[in-house]
Design a protein around this motif. Structure first.
Motif, PDB file in Angstrom:
ATOM      1  N   GLU A 111       0.829  -1.205   0.000  1.00  8.24           N
ATOM      2  CA  GLU A 111       0.000   0.000   0.000  1.00  8.24           C
ATOM      3  C   GLU A 111       0.865   1.257   0.000  1.00  8.24           C
ATOM      4  N   GLN A 112       1.944   1.271   0.756  1.00  6.76           N
ATOM      5  CA  GLN A 112       2.840   2.426   0.755  1.00  6.76           C
ATOM      6  C   GLN A 112       3.462   2.637  -0.623  1.00  6.76           C
ATOM      7  N   ALA A 113       3.820   1.549  -1.288  1.00  5.94           N
ATOM      8  CA  ALA A 113       4.374   1.658  -2.638  1.00  5.94           C
ATOM      9  C   ALA A 113       3.349   2.239  -3.593  1.00  5.94           C
ATOM     10  N   ARG A 114       2.105   1.808  -3.480  1.00  9.22           N
ATOM     11  CA  ARG A 114       1.029   2.358  -4.332  1.00  9.22           C
ATOM     12  C   ARG A 114       0.834   3.846  -4.074  1.00  9.22           C
ATOM     13  N   GLN A 115       0.839   4.246  -2.806  1.00  9.26           N
ATOM     14  CA  GLN A 115       0.671   5.657  -2.453  1.00  9.26           C
ATOM     15  C   GLN A 115       1.831   6.491  -2.995  1.00  9.26           C
ATOM     16  N   LEU A 116       3.033   5.996  -2.857  1.00 10.09           N
ATOM     17  CA  LEU A 116       4.206   6.705  -3.360  1.00 10.09           C
ATOM     18  C   LEU A 116       4.133   6.844  -4.874  1.00 10.09           C
ATOM     19  N   ALA A 117       3.750   5.784  -5.547  1.00 10.68           N
ATOM     20  CA  ALA A 117       3.656   5.797  -7.007  1.00 10.68           C
ATOM     21  C   ALA A 117       2.587   6.757  -7.503  1.00 10.68           C
ATOM     22  N   ALA A 118       1.600   7.063  -6.679  1.00  9.81           N
ATOM     23  CA  ALA A 118       0.527   7.979  -7.080  1.00  9.81           C
ATOM     24  C   ALA A 118       0.990   9.435  -7.103  1.00  9.81           C
ATOM     25  N   GLU A 154       9.030   8.824  -9.014  1.00  8.76           N
ATOM     26  CA  GLU A 154       9.052   7.775 -10.035  1.00  8.76           C
ATOM     27  C   GLU A 154       9.464   6.475  -9.363  1.00  8.76           C
ATOM     28  N   ILE A 155       8.696   5.446  -9.591  1.00  4.25           N
ATOM     29  CA  ILE A 155       9.010   4.118  -9.087  1.00  4.25           C
ATOM     30  C   ILE A 155       9.689   3.351 -10.216  1.00  4.25           C
ATOM     31  N   GLY A 156      10.876   2.819  -9.963  1.00  2.00           N
ATOM     32  CA  GLY A 156      11.599   2.056 -10.962  1.00  2.00           C
ATOM     33  C   GLY A 156      11.805   0.620 -10.521  1.00  2.00           C
ATOM     34  N   ALA A 157      12.065  -0.245 -11.481  1.00  2.00           N
ATOM     35  CA  ALA A 157      12.280  -1.669 -11.206  1.00  2.00           C
ATOM     36  C   ALA A 157      13.733  -1.927 -10.818  1.00  2.00           C
TER      37      ALA A 157
END
Length: 119
Positions: free
Chosen positions: A7-14, A19-22
């Motif tokens: 959920e934190q990753a989803r919030q950050l990505a919003a 920018e969320i990278g692989a």
């Protein structure tokens, strides 16, 4: 420091500022893997992260900054637009976008100092 929850990753990505990278699936040193194994690590990390955050993931960071002769090409083939090493430097004009350097920053005070530059 601890990993983000899903959920934190989803919030950050919003956030439009983040920018969320692989970064691979198992955090393996990619140069130690065969090209097909590298491809699997790279492609699956992109797919899994896109499924998690619900948007395209276009950048990649090499685990440990490690890449072999084929790794950058595999990252490009997987659909990424750029990738980062762990080389400590700034990005200069004409830099290879699949071997970008980066500067490590510890906390917000470190970031402010880095952005200010030498005293």
């Amino acid at each position: 420091p601890r990993p983000l929850s899903r959920e934190q990753a989803r919030q950050l990505a919003a956030s439009p500022l983040i920018e969320i990278g692989a970064h691979s699936v198992t955090h393996a040193a990619l140069s130690t893997l065969s090209p097909p194994e590298q491809r699997e690590e790279i492609v699956q990390s992109k797919a899994q992260l896109e499924a998690l955050v619900g948007r395209p993931v276009t950048s990649f960071a090499y685990p440990f900054g490690d890449l072999g002769a084929d790794t950058a090409a595999l990252v490009r083939e997987a659909g990424f637009r750029s990738s980062c090493t762990t080389e400590a430097d700034v990005v200069r004009a004409g830099a290879d976008v699949f071997r970008l350097p980066r500067l490590a920053v510890g906390d917000s005070a470190d970031l402010a100092d880095t952005l200010r530059g030498p005293a």
